[in-house]
Every structure is written in structure tokens, then in C-alpha cells.
Design a protein around this motif. Structure first.
Motif, PDB file in Angstrom:
ATOM      1  N   UNK A 135     135.924  44.542  34.373  1.00  0.00           N
ATOM      2  CA  UNK A 135     135.878  44.109  35.764  1.00  0.00           C
ATOM      3  C   UNK A 135     137.139  44.565  36.479  1.00  0.00           C
ATOM      4  N   UNK A 136     137.001  44.876  37.747  1.00  0.00           N
ATOM      5  CA  UNK A 136     138.151  45.244  38.569  1.00  0.00           C
ATOM      6  C   UNK A 136     138.436  44.139  39.561  1.00  0.00           C
ATOM      7  N   UNK A 137     139.701  43.984  39.994  1.00  0.00           N
ATOM      8  CA  UNK A 137     140.841  44.866  39.720  1.00  0.00           C
ATOM      9  C   UNK A 137     141.285  44.793  38.263  1.00  0.00           C
ATOM     10  N   UNK A 138     141.862  45.902  37.761  1.00  0.00           N
ATOM     11  CA  UNK A 138     142.323  45.917  36.374  1.00  0.00           C
ATOM     12  C   UNK A 138     143.546  45.035  36.197  1.00  0.00           C
ATOM     13  N   UNK A 139     143.774  44.633  34.958  1.00  0.00           N
ATOM     14  CA  UNK A 139     144.992  43.889  34.661  1.00  0.00           C
ATOM     15  C   UNK A 139     146.136  44.883  34.417  1.00  0.00           C
ATOM     16  N   UNK A 178     143.714  54.656  36.673  1.00  0.00           N
ATOM     17  CA  UNK A 178     143.823  55.711  37.688  1.00  0.00           C
ATOM     18  C   UNK A 178     144.479  55.174  38.963  1.00  0.00           C
ATOM     19  N   UNK A 179     144.099  55.702  40.109  1.00  0.00           N
ATOM     20  CA  UNK A 179     144.837  55.438  41.350  1.00  0.00           C
ATOM     21  C   UNK A 179     144.903  53.960  41.723  1.00  0.00           C
ATOM     22  N   UNK A 180     143.798  53.225  41.476  1.00  0.00           N
ATOM     23  CA  UNK A 180     143.829  51.796  41.817  1.00  0.00           C
ATOM     24  C   UNK A 180     144.826  51.043  40.945  1.00  0.00           C
ATOM     25  N   UNK A 181     144.950  51.449  39.689  1.00  0.00           N
ATOM     26  CA  UNK A 181     145.952  50.835  38.804  1.00  0.00           C
ATOM     27  C   UNK A 181     147.361  51.133  39.319  1.00  0.00           C
ATOM     28  N   UNK A 182     147.618  52.368  39.709  1.00  0.00           N
ATOM     29  CA  UNK A 182     148.949  52.769  40.168  1.00  0.00           C
ATOM     30  C   UNK A 182     149.343  51.987  41.411  1.00  0.00           C
ATOM     31  N   UNK A 183     148.390  51.780  42.315  1.00  0.00           N
ATOM     32  CA  UNK A 183     148.694  51.018  43.533  1.00  0.00           C
ATOM     33  C   UNK A 183     149.108  49.586  43.211  1.00  0.00           C
ATOM     34  N   UNK A 184     148.551  49.026  42.157  1.00  0.00           N
ATOM     35  CA  UNK A 184     148.850  47.644  41.792  1.00  0.00           C
ATOM     36  C   UNK A 184     150.116  47.501  40.949  1.00  0.00           C
ATOM     37  N   UNK A 214     152.048  50.499  39.418  1.00  0.00           N
ATOM     38  CA  UNK A 214     152.869  51.671  39.150  1.00  0.00           C
ATOM     39  C   UNK A 214     152.267  52.530  38.056  1.00  0.00           C
ATOM     40  N   UNK A 215     153.075  53.398  37.482  1.00  0.00           N
ATOM     41  CA  UNK A 215     152.568  54.359  36.501  1.00  0.00           C
ATOM     42  C   UNK A 215     152.006  53.677  35.255  1.00  0.00           C
ATOM     43  N   UNK A 216     150.828  54.093  34.805  1.00  0.00           N
ATOM     44  CA  UNK A 216     150.291  53.550  33.549  1.00  0.00           C
ATOM     45  C   UNK A 216     151.038  54.131  32.356  1.00  0.00           C
ATOM     46  N   UNK A 217     150.954  53.496  31.198  1.00  0.00           N
ATOM     47  CA  UNK A 217     151.767  53.896  30.051  1.00  0.00           C
ATOM     48  C   UNK A 217     151.166  55.053  29.240  1.00  0.00           C
ATOM     49  N   UNK A 218     150.579  56.040  29.899  1.00  0.00           N
ATOM     50  CA  UNK A 218     149.979  57.164  29.175  1.00  0.00           C
ATOM     51  C   UNK A 218     151.054  57.995  28.501  1.00  0.00           C
ATOM     52  N   UNK A 219     152.153  58.272  29.214  1.00  0.00           N
ATOM     53  CA  UNK A 219     153.236  59.075  28.628  1.00  0.00           C
ATOM     54  C   UNK A 219     153.824  58.366  27.393  1.00  0.00           C
ATOM     55  N   UNK A 220     153.957  57.043  27.458  1.00  0.00           N
ATOM     56  CA  UNK A 220     154.495  56.306  26.309  1.00  0.00           C
ATOM     57  C   UNK A 220     153.573  56.440  25.108  1.00  0.00           C
ATOM     58  N   UNK A 221     152.266  56.453  25.372  1.00  0.00           N
ATOM     59  CA  UNK A 221     151.313  56.630  24.273  1.00  0.00           C
ATOM     60  C   UNK A 221     151.422  58.032  23.672  1.00  0.00           C
ATOM     61  N   UNK A 222     151.479  59.040  24.513  1.00  0.00           N
ATOM     62  CA  UNK A 222     151.526  60.417  24.021  1.00  0.00           C
ATOM     63  C   UNK A 222     152.757  60.636  23.137  1.00  0.00           C
TER      64      UNK A 222
END
Length: 312
Positions: free
Chosen positions: A257-261, A293-299, A301-309
């Protein structure tokens, strides 16, 4: 081992393209929403794939060396539910023996398998895989096997294997060296007992779990899955084997469900999990990374994709 994530197609915005490139992702999987509306979301992907804007984003990713794959709950798309009026015998029988068109199919019906195979060929022309590996899955539900006279008593993994073998035949008509996964998920967490995989079937293990706070192999809840891993790898072999985990699956953590946590990941746990999967012999490891994606960033900031990689 290539660095990989899987997102929803509609999340592939310009910002996400740049993020994927900057983070060092090497394989990007696109996964239409599953569940009961999986056929609709796959149809939407086919339409999106034909748009200039979406194709340009794919070209940009490929220009940076990023391969595109598609991970799809596709069976209700391959065998449209509206065909039930004409061919009820193509669809599964429930536990009472009644034919129903809710999910999956009757894997003992050769005509149905042939129809599915032809539809697979059509989709493969539209959504070719850059890696030669295809992830066409059964419908996204447990306990949806067939109980007709021919299928009664057949193990769910044997039923799945019949379907995946037919899917592979459809792929090979378009991509002669293409490969199809056996998705070990839902009712198919153990290998088939009777039906053998055709050459070109590989293992994809998806240990769906909502608890990613502790290492997979140290969590008592996962004991049965640890037994599954051993049996599956012994049966299918390690070549081309893939783990699909859920470390970044914010759709799961948000209850779809959105908005995401706001997503918090545990890099130390992810590193231990990756080391464990590698020690088992899995050749590839990926994760869902939806709702980032963009809705997450608006809420948040940056998601932790780089930390995962960085955990690879």
C-alpha cells in the motif's frame, strides 16, 4: 556475480535511470505487480514497452552496460481467463473437482500447454531478455494446483515443472539459447518428484520473508527453507542458479500500500546473507527493490540502493 535489483516498470523514471547507473547496478529486472491483477499489470507493461519514452530509458541503461530482464507472474496472461467459456478443460480443477478459471491451469492438458507455449513466444518477441534468462512465473498464489483426475495426487512442483518445460519451448522458438527458471516459491519449495526439467531450466529460489533483520541461515523460522535449498540445488544443479531475496522490497514492507514506509536496511545482515548464498553455490543474487522511486524520494530522500550494492 553481477549486481542486480528488481523494480516495478512504472518506477523506471528518469531519476531512477540515473540512480541505477550511479549506484553501479549491472542487471535491472522489471517486475509488473503480481497478485490477482498480474495479467493486467503485464498487459500494461507491454503497452509501456511500446512508448518512445520508456524505450529511451532502456537504451540509456543499456548504453551504460546495464542488462534488462523481466520477472513476471505471467500464467493468467499466457492463458487468458476468458477462454474458460470455450475450453474449461484447459483450466484447473479445485479440490472438489470443479473446473475454475481463477489461477494457473491444468498442466495435464496438452492443448493448454501448447497454447501457453505459443503465447510465450509472442511475449518473448516483445520482451527479450538481455541475459538470455527468462523469468516467466506461475500465478502469484499458493494452493492453486489442479485436482482433476489426471493431476490428482501430483506434487505441486511436478505440476509447475510441466508448465515451465512448456514455457521453455515457447522461449526457444524465439531465443534458441534462452533459458527459463523454475521458481521455487509458494507451493514449489521442493524439487519435482516425477517430472524432469528440460535442458535450459535453471533454479530461481525466492525465500519470501518479511524478517530481514537477522541473517537468513541464523533465523529458526527459515529451517525448512534451508532444507529446501539443499534439495533444490542437488536436483537442479548450481549452474545459472539465482536467489531472489527481499532486502529492499519496500512494497512488501509497506503492505503493498502507498504511501510507502521509510526503509531501513541492515548491510551487515545482507553481507552475511550474500556470503551464505555464495557458499551454497548460487551463481546470482538479486532483490526486489520496489516502492523506492520518485514518490519515496519526495517523502524520505534517497533510497538505500547504493548501500545495498556495496554489500556485494
Amino acid at each position: 556475480m553481477k549486481k542486480s535489483i528488481i523494480i516495478h516498470p512504472e518506477e523506471l523514471t528518469d531519476n531512477m535511470v540515473n540512480r541505477v547507473i550511479d549506484c553501479g547496478v549491472e542487471v535491472l529486472g522489471l517486475h509488473p505487480v503480481g497478485g490477482k491483477r498480474a495479467a493486467e499489470s503485464l498487459t500494461a507493461l507491454v503497452k509501456l514497452k511500446g512508448t518512445r519514452e520508456f524505450e529511451e530509458r532502456l537504451r540509456t541503461l543499456r548504453a551504460h552496460g546495464i542488462a534488462i530482464e523481466y520477472h513476471l507472474h505471467a500464467l493468467s496472461y499466457f492463458l487468458p481467463r476468458g477462454l474458460f467459456s470455450y475450453h474449461p478443460e484447459w483450466f484447473r480443477a479445485d479440490a472438489c473437482g470443479q473446473r475454475i478459471n481463477d489461477m494457473n491451469m491444468c498442466p495435464s492438458n496438452e492443448e493448454a500447454l501448447l497454447y501457453v507455449s505459443e503465447r510465450v513466444s509472442e511475449l518473448t518477441r516483445i520482451l527479450p531478455s538481455d541475459t538470455g534468462k527468462y523469468y516467466y512465473w506461475l500465478d502469484d498464489i499458493a494452493d492453486a494446483g489442479c485436482h482433476c483426475e489426471k493431476c490428482m495426487g501430483t506434487d505441486p512442483s511436478d505440476q509447475a515443472m510441466l508448465i515451465f518445460n512448456a514455457i521453455l519451448k515457447g522461449i526457444r522458438k524465439v531465443d534458441p539459447v534462452g533459458k527459463q527458471c523454475f521458481l521455487a516459491y509458494a507451493d514449489q519449495k521442493m524439487p519435482p518428484m516425477q517430472v524432469q526439467p528440460e535442458e535450459g531450466i535453471f533454479l530461481q529460489f525466492a525465500p519470501m520473508r518479511s524478517n530481514t533483520d537477522s541473517p537468513f541461515n541464523e533465523n529458526e523460522e527459515n529451517r525448512s527453507l534451508l532444507n529446501s535449498i539443499r534439495s533444490l540445488l542437488d536436483f537442479f544443479g548450481r549452474r545459472d542458479s539465482v536467489v531472489l531475496d527481499y532486502w529492499l522490497d519496500n512494497s512488501l514492507f509497506s503492505g503493498w500500500k502507498k504511501p510507502p514506509i521509510a526503509l531501513t536496511i541492515h548491510p551487515d545482515v545482507i553481507r552475511k546473507d550474500i556470503a551464505f548464498y555464495r557458499a551454497c553455490g548460487f551463481e546470482e543474487i538479486t532483490t526486489f527493490a520496489c516502492y523506492l522511486s520518485d514518490d519515496y524520494v519526495r517523502l524520505y530522500g534517497e533510497p538505500p540502493i547504493a548501500d545495498y550494492i556495496k554489500c556485494y
